[in-house]
Design a protein around this motif. Structure first.
Motif, mmCIF file in Angstrom:
data_model
loop_
_atom_site.group_PDB
_atom_site.id
_atom_site.type_symbol
_atom_site.label_atom_id
_atom_site.label_comp_id
_atom_site.label_asym_id
_atom_site.label_seq_id
_atom_site.Cartn_x
_atom_site.Cartn_y
_atom_site.Cartn_z
ATOM 1 N N ARG A 117 23.032 1.394 30.754
ATOM 2 C CA ARG A 117 24.109 0.666 30.949
ATOM 3 C C ARG A 117 25.327 1.073 29.966
ATOM 4 N N VAL A 118 24.827 1.331 28.824
ATOM 5 C CA VAL A 118 25.800 1.579 27.834
ATOM 6 C C VAL A 118 26.697 2.874 28.212
ATOM 7 N N THR A 127 18.770 1.067 22.883
ATOM 8 C CA THR A 127 17.173 1.495 23.111
ATOM 9 C C THR A 127 17.149 1.764 24.574
ATOM 10 N N GLU A 184 20.012 -0.545 17.804
ATOM 11 C CA GLU A 184 20.483 -1.669 19.093
ATOM 12 C C GLU A 184 20.692 -0.707 20.357
ATOM 13 N N ARG A 206 29.216 2.074 30.938
ATOM 14 C CA ARG A 206 30.287 1.174 30.170
ATOM 15 C C ARG A 206 31.315 2.325 29.439
ATOM 16 N N GLN A 246 16.057 0.195 26.806
ATOM 17 C CA GLN A 246 16.315 -0.859 27.742
ATOM 18 C C GLN A 246 17.811 -0.649 28.102
ATOM 19 N N ASN A 247 18.726 -0.543 27.171
ATOM 20 C CA ASN A 247 20.240 -0.598 27.540
ATOM 21 C C ASN A 247 20.944 0.741 27.623
#
Lengths: 468, 468
Positions: B373-374, B367, B365, B377, B369-370
């Motif tokens: 952003r994670v 990757t 989950e 966060r 890609q994120n």
């Protein structure tokens, strides 16, 4: 039933089958999609999304940012079919359902098997529930409503209502002829369930056996020797554990009167088992079990706050123990330097036994039969490692501070703390489980308190008694 | 192939199907069996064991003590058939295989499907392997040997060699007629695999669709739209994740030339997934991933020693930080009382982010890609909770010690430590994953070191600068 067998619309063309890895969603494709979204090119978005499996579309939606998601959904609402909704993470699903045009939502719901509709609808607000129920065909609505009548997290909620059954005195030929006449079948079924005249299951035959048997063979002569059913009121966790233990593929579900009301298949059991594992792992680490990477930040922070707060209480408790020994620390500051080592080793040894215990309780490997023996084992393991690290730390402290009695104190404290840690790591989860408190959730703070208190008290107390 | 379809001997009679709970092995039955074992009553032991499912017999053997196990096996060696051996925990299985009479072992192995034989044989010593291979019928031996030729933990090891395939131009009628003529079929199969003239799979049809279609329907008109195959050399972890993601039931396995060599079914994938979860959970807690409740005590102690030793190094490292501030502690012993609170909160906040990160990496989950952003966060979550607990601890320290500047120091230290914890909890697993080190195994010590060092350094350093 409203699912003609040829309505099965999986989107991955066969020629992608030899693609490596576990996903047809590679970063190239994500880039293509995001570029098209940014350019506002609805046609290019549709073209890039169409060949993807619903599970991949769902992954994509979970991985991109909120604004990107919004733009994508506006450009291509048709991309969100029922299968994609099924795959989505719960929080995100609610967000997307709210954003979908009502027509598109109704259409998406009508495509799904009833168990998937139940899975989606049970978390929604009342008015969304009513809207979706109203959008379903009457057979499906009845099936969804009767499934919703069972308690949350029960077999009744997990099952699909679409079943394939046959009177128990039928032959293989009669069964095949019957299957050929009906114009729908569940997407997935693996057994023909034999039922008596009151629709109670009496056995089941694998499709493989039905296919391979001559037409005049009686169904009841080819049923599986091992056969079980679930009560609709049973918990889905029990169901998943039984599937896993006995390697079941599909199992009938019955109501209180023993009548067939649905069937649970292994893929549903696998999802439940997967969620249970994830919950246990996250709970042990003090993370709200519903958390996911797509939660809102404040929800994430709040979810973690509670557990950190409980930890704070236990840490203050441990500090109060230290405060009792201020004189000792004043007399020998080396104690303040070394005491976190004792507590840290205790905490880690406690976590080791606790994790093994929580896992063994969850999988039902730790039972009344072997509890006493397992506690005994942990006690000895704690003594062995406590002695080993006691010796090591005696050497370290002796060399570091050159005070032989300090070496003796830390050695004894190490044995006491690691033994207490191993013991509390197994005993506390077992007690919590006995009094019906989830050991994955509650063991951590208790075990930490025990190891901190024993660690500081043993080390500083022995120091006061022996050194000062 | 040596498995006629009617040789499927499950031992649970149908009338036990409504038994509650997840096991037919209740404590009454265990008591009955152990009483019979103690009395040396072979007949009573056999009677009590016979109705049990192999999974229950295996559970029983795992739960009773070594001497009880030995006595039971001596009284009733016939109770240990191939299915029971398959179910057993690895360590115990080896012990039991060594103890079994050679004839009984050969007989047990001949009962099993080839994937189960491979699963058992791959962990054995060379001479046991040779003995079992020699005991198999020649077809099975060839299948087992070719499966063993694939690397460990590959799809080739996981698959069963028994497949059900049909030429791609056959009709439903031809397929059914063919199935009825052959005198064996795998215990479990869910699809008819269509193959071309070079035996390469081109699609597959569910048995449900085959059963429900008229005899003159072409197989290729009822294949599933979504179809994939695995290469025999792929890793079993990837296979399990793909099964879970795409809800597969059975999937063909091909060799380098694309030819059908076997099939993997969902139950095998479920076992792999289950093991992966367990390994991750235990690894994160620093427990040797092969540990189980039936290990020998010294093995358990040794398995845990290494991780405790690594933790000791990091704890000594943190203590060295404290030692730099001995003067400050001498000047104000309250620092020694409060500093474990900062470290403990940091450790727990770090574990929270780390667990979420390790889990998200394992399920793919998290990757490319994120990731950014994670991380962002987590940083904000750390700041929020750091500020919240900074305020709380300022209050606690102010009331407890009545020194306002001490309250300020612990507040600032709390923000710094919880932010560093949240950040290192996500960044370190991501980096470890990138450099191909298992994040579940290695993240813990790194994250603990960061939180301890930052915690002690921030608190004691700020105290030295502001208070003294």
């Amino acid at each position: 039933m409203t699912h003609p067998a040829d309505d099965e619309t999986r989107l991955v063309p066969a020629d992608q089958s030899d693609e490596p890895g576990n996903s047809d969603l590679d970063s190239d494709r994500i880039d293509t999609i995001l570029d098209a979204v940014e350019a506002g090119d609805a046609r290019a978005v549709a073209e890039a999304l169409e060949p993807l499996h619903p599970a991949d579309i769902s992954d994509l939606l979970e991985q991109i940012s909120g604004p990107q998601r919004h733009a994508l959904l506006t450009l291509y609402p048709a991309g969100i079919d029922g299968e994609v909704l099924s795959e989505l993470d719960e929080n995100l699903r609610e967000e997307i359902i709210e954003a979908l045009p009502r027509e598109a939502l109704a259409e998406a719901m009508r495509e799904l098997d009833t168990d998937d509709v139940v899975d989606i609808i049970e978390d929604l607000e009342d008015d969304d529930q009513a809207f979706i129920l109203g959008a379903l065909e009457s057979d499906d609505r009845a099936a969804v409503e009767s499934s919703l009548a069972w308690p949350e997290y029960s077999a009744g909620r997990l099952m699909q209502s679409e079943t394939v059954s046959a009177p128990q005195d039928w032959t293989v030929g009669e069964t095949i002829d019957h299957l050929r006449t009906i114009d729908w079948l569940p997407d997935q079924f693996y057994h023909v369930i034999l039922v008596d005249e009151r629709h109670r299951p009496t056995g089941h035959a694998t499709l493989g056996r039905v296919l391979a048997s001559k037409r005049d063979v009686a169904l009841k002569d080819i049923t599986e020797d091992s056969f079980r059913t679930f009560e609709a009121s049973e918990s889905e966790t029990e169901v998943a554990l039984v599937f896993n233990k006995y390697h079941l593929i599909s199992t009938p579900v019955v109501d209180d009167a023993g009548r067939l009301v649905g069937v649970i298949t292994i893929d549903d059991a696998m999802i439940v088992l997967d969620e249970e594992h994830e919950e246990d792992m996250l709970r042990m680490a003090g993370v709200n079990e519903e958390s996911s990477l797509s939660d809102r930040i404040v929800d994430t922070a709040r979810g973690r706050f509670l557990w950190l707060f409980i930890n704070l209480i236990t840490a203050i408790f441990a500090s109060a123990v230290i405060a009792q020994f201020e004189d000792a620390i004043n007399a020998m500051v080396a104690l303040a330097v070394l005491m976190p080592i004792v507590a840290s080793m205790g905490g880690n040894a406690g976590t080791q036994s606790m994790t093994v215990a929580v896992r063994a309780l969850a999988t039902r490997e730790l039972t009344g039969q072997n509890t006493r023996r397992v506690i005994w084992r942990e006690l000895i393991v704690g003594l062995i490692n406590g002695s080993a690290f006691g010796l090591i730390m005696a050497g370290v402290a002796g060399v570091w501070f050159g005070v032989p009695m300090l070496a003796l104190v830390i050695a004894l404290a190490m044995v006491a703390t690691l033994t207490a840690a191993a013991l509390s790591g197994i005993v506390l989860p077992v007690i919590l489980d006995k009094i019906k408190v989830d050991p994955a959730l509650a063991s951590g703070p208790f075990v930490t308190t025990v190891t901190d208190v024993v660690g500081f008290f043993a080390f500083l107390g022995l120091a006061s008694a022996i050194l000062l």
